[in-house]
Every structure is written in structure tokens, then in C-alpha cells.
Design a protein around this motif. Structure first.
Motif, PDB file in Angstrom:
ATOM      1  N   ASP A  61     -48.424  30.808  -9.565  1.00 44.05           N
ATOM      2  CA  ASP A  61     -47.377  29.583  -9.392  1.00 44.05           C
ATOM      3  C   ASP A  61     -46.206  29.847  -9.713  1.00 44.05           C
ATOM      4  O   ASP A  61     -45.681  30.495 -10.353  1.00 44.05           O
ATOM      5  CB  ASP A  61     -48.090  28.619 -10.240  1.00 44.05           C
ATOM      6  CG  ASP A  61     -49.677  28.041  -9.961  1.00 44.05           C
ATOM      7  OD1 ASP A  61     -49.931  28.523  -8.857  1.00 44.05           O
ATOM      8  OD2 ASP A  61     -50.165  27.292 -10.817  1.00 44.05           O
ATOM      9  N   LEU A  63     -42.559  27.227 -11.211  1.00 46.74           N
ATOM     10  CA  LEU A  63     -42.146  26.039 -12.172  1.00 46.74           C
ATOM     11  C   LEU A  63     -40.575  26.112 -11.992  1.00 46.74           C
ATOM     12  O   LEU A  63     -39.872  26.635 -12.095  1.00 46.74           O
ATOM     13  CB  LEU A  63     -42.380  26.481 -13.592  1.00 46.74           C
ATOM     14  CG  LEU A  63     -42.006  25.421 -14.651  1.00 46.74           C
ATOM     15  CD1 LEU A  63     -42.675  23.908 -14.426  1.00 46.74           C
ATOM     16  CD2 LEU A  63     -42.351  25.920 -15.937  1.00 46.74           C
ATOM     17  N   LEU A  86     -45.035  23.788  -9.644  1.00 50.08           N
ATOM     18  CA  LEU A  86     -44.985  22.590 -10.748  1.00 50.08           C
ATOM     19  C   LEU A  86     -43.308  22.000 -10.842  1.00 50.08           C
ATOM     20  O   LEU A  86     -42.465  23.056 -10.834  1.00 50.08           O
ATOM     21  CB  LEU A  86     -45.762  23.075 -12.050  1.00 50.08           C
ATOM     22  CG  LEU A  86     -45.502  22.231 -13.094  1.00 50.08           C
ATOM     23  CD1 LEU A  86     -46.338  20.766 -12.883  1.00 50.08           C
ATOM     24  CD2 LEU A  86     -46.048  22.855 -14.511  1.00 50.08           C
ATOM     25  N   VAL A 121     -46.043  21.198 -20.382  1.00 52.90           N
ATOM     26  CA  VAL A 121     -46.554  22.377 -19.545  1.00 52.90           C
ATOM     27  C   VAL A 121     -47.473  23.507 -20.467  1.00 52.90           C
ATOM     28  O   VAL A 121     -47.042  24.088 -21.271  1.00 52.90           O
ATOM     29  CB  VAL A 121     -45.278  23.135 -19.162  1.00 52.90           C
ATOM     30  CG1 VAL A 121     -45.805  24.494 -18.270  1.00 52.90           C
ATOM     31  CG2 VAL A 121     -44.328  22.263 -18.549  1.00 52.90           C
ATOM     32  N   PHE A 126     -46.966  31.797 -15.083  1.00 50.21           N
ATOM     33  CA  PHE A 126     -46.006  31.526 -13.797  1.00 50.21           C
ATOM     34  C   PHE A 126     -45.567  32.811 -13.563  1.00 50.21           C
ATOM     35  O   PHE A 126     -45.331  33.731 -14.198  1.00 50.21           O
ATOM     36  CB  PHE A 126     -44.854  30.521 -14.164  1.00 50.21           C
ATOM     37  CG  PHE A 126     -45.357  29.249 -14.378  1.00 50.21           C
ATOM     38  CD1 PHE A 126     -45.755  28.124 -13.408  1.00 50.21           C
ATOM     39  CD2 PHE A 126     -45.477  28.577 -15.494  1.00 50.21           C
ATOM     40  CE1 PHE A 126     -46.326  27.069 -13.517  1.00 50.21           C
ATOM     41  CE2 PHE A 126     -46.014  27.419 -16.146  1.00 50.21           C
ATOM     42  CZ  PHE A 126     -46.242  26.521 -14.966  1.00 50.21           C
ATOM     43  N   ILE A 129     -40.046  31.034 -12.691  1.00 50.39           N
ATOM     44  CA  ILE A 129     -39.594  29.987 -12.987  1.00 50.39           C
ATOM     45  C   ILE A 129     -38.070  29.561 -12.753  1.00 50.39           C
ATOM     46  O   ILE A 129     -37.196  30.762 -12.809  1.00 50.39           O
ATOM     47  CB  ILE A 129     -39.430  29.971 -14.783  1.00 50.39           C
ATOM     48  CG1 ILE A 129     -41.030  29.735 -15.128  1.00 50.39           C
ATOM     49  CG2 ILE A 129     -38.615  28.602 -15.282  1.00 50.39           C
ATOM     50  CD1 ILE A 129     -41.222  29.942 -16.742  1.00 50.39           C
ATOM     51  N   SER A 149     -39.254  30.148 -21.615  1.00 49.67           N
ATOM     52  CA  SER A 149     -39.587  30.593 -20.406  1.00 49.67           C
ATOM     53  C   SER A 149     -40.467  32.017 -20.226  1.00 49.67           C
ATOM     54  O   SER A 149     -41.283  32.240 -19.727  1.00 49.67           O
ATOM     55  CB  SER A 149     -38.244  30.786 -19.482  1.00 49.67           C
ATOM     56  OG  SER A 149     -37.712  29.653 -18.816  1.00 49.67           O
ATOM     57  N   LYS A 152     -43.924  31.627 -20.951  1.00 48.45           N
ATOM     58  CA  LYS A 152     -44.295  31.153 -19.876  1.00 48.45           C
ATOM     59  C   LYS A 152     -44.715  31.634 -18.508  1.00 48.45           C
ATOM     60  O   LYS A 152     -45.495  31.479 -17.786  1.00 48.45           O
ATOM     61  CB  LYS A 152     -43.874  29.927 -19.428  1.00 48.45           C
ATOM     62  CG  LYS A 152     -44.048  28.568 -20.529  1.00 48.45           C
ATOM     63  CD  LYS A 152     -45.301  28.102 -20.992  1.00 48.45           C
ATOM     64  CE  LYS A 152     -45.299  26.960 -21.784  1.00 48.45           C
ATOM     65  NZ  LYS A 152     -46.902  26.498 -22.143  1.00 48.45           N
TER      66      LYS A 152
END
Length: 200
Positions: A61, A63, A86, A121, A126, A129, A149, A152
Motif C-alpha cells: 500500500d 500512504l 491510505l 495509522v 507501506f 509514503i 515514516s 511505517k
């Protein structure tokens, strides 16, 4: 004063504006409003980030942090419907506009969520980002965005940001280099830097 674009509920009177704009060879219809970053057009920095962004080689994904009315997240979601995007922001007016703009442009592979940076979140793998960071919120907030970041992103995931030289691009690069092993300036135009940081 809560009229700035990083307020939860901007107190400036609503005065929506709509326009059509082409990003990554797709035509979009956008509506923005007072109290939301960039009310009358897709701002130059976001445009540059959208056009320069290259999807990373890893699956997963994406972000969009501080999505505003949605141009960055929606542009990449439209191009790659196989990836979920997202989109988060603290500004409730911006979030409503992102939802509205997604529907208007027939984009369904997105989720819009209220979150101050990564507060809401929970996900942490991810592939990419992206952010046009809220510089006016202060350096501490921007540096927090960089640090969180890293946590994530999955391995080989990438953080892409746009920042103006006069708003601290060189110090942003320095900070990113203290967090990420690999940082590069992808492009520069009209004083704006597109910076990519890769988690190795």
C-alpha cells in the motif's frame, strides 16, 4: 486562530472552488475550499511530487500524509488501481473533500482517515509514503514525520517528499540522512526539491 490548513476544524467560512486538472496523463475534477491547503489549483510543489513519483519495486500500500483535498493520493491511486492508498489528514474539511473528490473521479482503491501524522495509522508495511509536509506546523512536526515514516515503511519502501529550499530543504535532507541509509534529491524546480529516502 484555527483558520490554518492543519487545524482540525478550520473556522474560516466555506467557499468551495472546483476545477479540472491533468496529472500523470489523467484528467481530474477537484473541489477545494477555504481553510484547506491550496484552494484554487493543484499547487506547484504537489504537482511536481506527483509527476516525479515512481512506484517502488516492492508490492504494498501507499500512504499520503497530510492529504488535503486529495491530489497526491488520488493521482497515484488512479494510476495504479492494484494498490490501496491510505490518505490521512487532521483537517476534517480536507477529509470530506478527499472523499468527495475520490467519488467524483471514480477512484475506489483509497481509504480516507482522520489522523495527525501517524496517530491513527496502525499499519506498518507501506511500500511508499508521500507527503507535501506541513512546513508551517514547524520543524519538529516535519522531523517527526520523517522519523515515523521510517518505522511505517517495509524494507525497500520509499518516502517521497517535496520541500522548498527556502523552507529548509537542505536541513530536511540532513535530517533524512540521519534516519535513512539512502537519500537522494530526485529533482529541483523553481526552488522546490523532490527528495526520496529509501529504507534499506
Amino acid at each position: 486562530m484555527s483558520g490554518h490548513y492543519y487545524s482540525e476544524r478550520p473556522d474560516v467560512k466555506s467557499d468551495p472552488k472546483s476545477w479540472t486538472f491533468t496529472l500523470r496523463n489523467h484528467e481530474f475534477k477537484f473541489t477545494s475550499d477555504s481553510g484547506v491547503f491550496s484552494k484554487k489549483e493543484v499547487d506547484f510543489g504537489s504537482r511536481l511530487l506527483i509527476e516525479e513519483f515512481v512506484f517502488p519495486g516492492v508490492d504494498g500500500d501507499c500512504l499520503d500524509v497530510g492529504c488535503g483535498y486529495g491530489p497526491i493520493g488520488l493521482a497515484i491511486a488512479k494510476e495504479n488501481p492494484g494498490r490501496r492508498v491510505l490518505m490521512v489528514d487532521v483537517n476534517e474539511r480536507a477529509l470530506e473533500l478527499s472523499e468527495e473528490n475520490a467519488k467524483k473521479n471514480g477512484i475506489s482503491n483509497i481509504e480516507v482517515r482522520k489522523s495527525s501524522l501517524f496517530e491513527n495509522v496502525q499499519e506498518s508495511s507501506f511500500a511508499a509514503i508521500l507527503s507535501n509536509p506541513p512546513i508551517r506546523a514547524g520543524k519538529k512536526v516535519v522531523h517527526q514525520l520523517f522519523e515515523e515514516s521510517f518505522d511505517k515503511l517495509q524494507a525497500d519502501g520509499e518516502l517521497w517528499i517535496v520541500i522548498q529550499k527556502k523552507q529548509g530543504a537542505p536541513s530536511a535532507i540532513e535530517k533524512l540522512q540521519s534516519v535513512f541509509m539512502e537519500v537522494e534529491t530526485v529533482s529541483k524546480s523553481k526552488g522546490y526539491y523532490i527528495i526520496r529516502a529509501i529504507k534499506r
